[in-house]
Design a protein around this motif. Sequence first.
Motif, short mmCIF file in Angstrom:
data_model
loop_
_atom_site.label_atom_id
_atom_site.label_comp_id
_atom_site.label_asym_id
_atom_site.label_seq_id
_atom_site.Cartn_x
_atom_site.Cartn_y
_atom_site.Cartn_z
N SER A 1 1.08 18.69 -3.08
CA SER A 1 1.97 17.53 -3.27
C SER A 1 3.39 17.99 -3.58
O SER A 1 4.35 17.37 -3.14
CB SER A 1 1.44 16.64 -4.40
N ASP B 1 5.47 5.42 -3.13
CA ASP B 1 4.97 4.45 -2.14
C ASP B 1 3.80 3.68 -2.74
O ASP B 1 3.24 4.08 -3.76
CB ASP B 1 4.54 5.14 -0.83
N SER B 2 3.47 2.58 -2.10
CA SER B 2 2.48 1.66 -2.68
C SER B 2 1.06 2.20 -2.64
O SER B 2 0.16 1.60 -3.24
CB SER B 2 2.53 0.31 -1.94
N ASN B 3 0.80 3.31 -1.95
CA ASN B 3 -0.56 3.85 -1.92
C ASN B 3 -1.03 4.29 -3.31
O ASN B 3 -2.23 4.40 -3.55
CB ASN B 3 -0.64 5.04 -0.96
N GLY B 4 -0.08 4.56 -4.19
CA GLY B 4 -0.47 4.93 -5.54
C GLY B 4 -1.28 3.85 -6.21
O GLY B 4 -2.20 4.13 -7.00
N TYR C 1 -4.97 4.05 -5.26
CA TYR C 1 -5.73 5.04 -6.03
C TYR C 1 -5.93 4.61 -7.48
O TYR C 1 -6.96 4.89 -8.09
CB TYR C 1 -5.02 6.40 -5.96
N LEU D 1 6.08 4.33 -10.09
CA LEU D 1 5.84 3.78 -8.75
C LEU D 1 6.44 2.37 -8.66
O LEU D 1 7.10 2.03 -7.67
CB LEU D 1 4.33 3.76 -8.50
N LEU E 1 1.40 15.84 1.75
CA LEU E 1 0.62 14.75 1.16
C LEU E 1 -0.73 14.59 1.83
O LEU E 1 -1.73 14.29 1.16
CB LEU E 1 1.41 13.44 1.24
N CYS F 1 -4.24 14.64 -0.17
CA CYS F 1 -5.19 13.52 -0.11
C CYS F 1 -6.54 13.96 0.44
O CYS F 1 -7.60 13.49 -0.02
CB CYS F 1 -4.61 12.39 0.75
N HIS G 1 1.77 9.81 -4.89
CA HIS G 1 2.23 8.57 -4.23
C HIS G 1 3.13 7.75 -5.16
O HIS G 1 3.12 6.51 -5.09
CB HIS G 1 1.03 7.73 -3.81
N SER G 2 3.91 8.43 -6.01
CA SER G 2 4.75 7.70 -6.96
C SER G 2 5.92 6.98 -6.30
O SER G 2 6.60 6.19 -6.94
CB SER G 2 5.29 8.67 -8.02
#
Length: 758
Positions: free
Chosen positions: A570, A603-606, A609, A631, A575, A579, A600-601
């Motif tokens: 990371s 983007d919304s993928n954080g 998770y 995030l 990334l 992942c 993912h801080s």
Amino acid sequence: MWRRVALLFPMISSSSRSLTLNQAASGLKVGESFATDIIKPEERVLPPKEKAPFITFVLGGPGSGKGTQCEKIVETFGLQHLSAGDLLRREIAMHTENGAMILNLIKDGKIVPSEVTVKLIQKELESSDNRKFLIDGFPRTEENRVAFERIIRADPDVVLFFDCPEEEMVKRVLNRNQGRIDDNITTMKKRLKIFNALNRPVIDYYKNKGKLYTINAVGTVDDIFQHVLPIFNSFEQLKESSHVNPQSHLGPSLKPRHHQQLKQHRQNEYNNSGFTSLSFTKPSPTPLLIGKQSIHRTQLEALDSVITDLETSAQKGISITEPEIFASLLETCYSLRAIDHGVRVHHLIPPYLLRNNVGISSKLVRLYASCGFAEVAHEVFDRMSKRESSPFAWNSLISGYAELGQYEDAMALYFQMAEDGVKPDRFTFPRVLKACGGIGSVQIGEAIHRDLVKAGFGYDVYVLNALVDMYAKCGDIVKARNVFYMIPNKDYVSWNSMLTGYLHHGLLHEALDIFRLMVQNGIEPDKVAISSVLARVLSFKHGRQLHGWVIRRGMEWELSVANALIVLYSKRGQLDQACFIFDQMLERDTVSWNAIISVHSKDSNGFKYFEQMQRADAKPDGITFVSVLSLCANTGMVEDGERLFSLMSKEYGINPKMEHYACMVNLYGRAGMMEEAYSMIVQEMEFEAGPTVWGALLYACYLHGNTDIGEVAAQRLFELEPDNEHNFELLMRIYSKAKRAEDVERVRQMLVDRGLET
């Protein structure tokens, strides 16, 4: 409980005192040389105002972590926290005559005279009911120090210096997630240079006076605090107010508390059946062991049955005096860590047998000490009549104190061994060297090194391994390396001690060289060593090579190794690879989830998770919420951030810390909600905001052109970080946006006057 802490300091300051290990004990009476009675204080107790105040100075550069340690010291020992910046700011806020003068000086870019600052500190010392003070970041200069001594007419009791390698401090500051234009490596090094120029004379002065305690500020907050605890616990006036867990600090524990703990243990159900593969070795047949015996039982069940039979016999008036029975039972209790059963055995042992049989009393001392009851172990130890005949009980008690972090007690026992003429063995020195490493005193370590050489253990691998670890923890990596190369037949512990020592000091290239030599010599690094190297590797090429090596040995899915690999990839922007590793992990802990959320801080993928983490019943911690709140700030999700901030304390019981408030200020600030950001600081925070919080607000003011709040934030930062030129530059940009050329020039002149202009 007896304490010998005072022995440590004369040993450092004077080499004339003999600590010869072969010293005869004939001239010493056990009751006199090892007394357990607490010396009674004088009957006349001075009122608090008559007592000299206990004063601690705390020094450390930017990124040394001293701020967090100050909070823990204040919380643990009840000291009153004083900050020169806070006192000056309070004077300004109260519109006093001094406050107006201070404000004008600061506006003009001038330094407030030391006399003014010291008199404010003096006023606080004299007016407070608390007689224990921690003065943070003071004295900053020799001028401060001289003024303090002249006006206060007192020396500090303790001067803490949080010593941290430059690379580590730079990394910590650069990694601060505070939503602002932050330092770069060049400016950070300049800040450290300024700090060293101002503070080094102060540090050297107190070092020469024997007041300075240098703390190795590398590691986790709790690891570093373990080095701080013994220092404060050595002062009697702090012990009674200490709030440290009795199992983890040095202060004397009251006997009733420990007996109550043991009583609670005894009341627990004996339902531990975790040793089903072991068989209990029965003592020699005796008519005292009555009752039906079951064929299929765990060792713990068999132990419980035997003790119950003995208790029944004792209740019937049958005397149990066979030492072999008790020795066997205590050995089994020790191997099973069955402290509750051990207490029952203790109650069965006749007092005369416990006093006169060294073997039984030594085994009981070892049992209590190994299970975390060092104070109770010491009570048994004090009643031993022949404890000078063997180092076994001494070693057990030293080990017990060292495991609890009560390093000075462990060290004191070692010196008492010398006074009582007890000859240490090869098991004594590793234990006492561990305690020495915990204290961090290289002077004491060198003295013990001389002792072990005189005792004939200068080439014992077991002892030398502990010596390497001690020198590394005490900050002398050169001596650690010299000892390492002296070891004739290095084992795994030898290599790992040196590897850990290099990593601890930020010497990555040397650590990688040791790692290669380990492999070449057929020593396989374990998962802890591998994950430590992966966490600190700077070259992505080296990281990939190490990953390949891990795969070839089938260790890639070890939990700590996989976590370190996620962080490695990371940091390099890989990334997908990070992942992939996370998704393939067979087990995950909080560190795993924190690592992937942090990836993912931005983007919304954080959030995906984080939701998975909740569904997996993994418990988020403070680090988790720093990541998700960051995030929210980065993606502009204000409502989600507010919900998570509330969730953190209400559902998970996590009290917000400085970094959480910084995230919330960043969240509101980036969204242009400047009033909410400012209100978070002045109304919501239960403690004084630090540079990260005010820095986030200042950056938000720059983004949105808010001059009024920006001036307030900048003023606080000038007080908290007077040598950080980025705060001045950011305020200049705010003024520039507002087309206030005169103010831009005024701030630039402040930079010049403080010697910060690049």
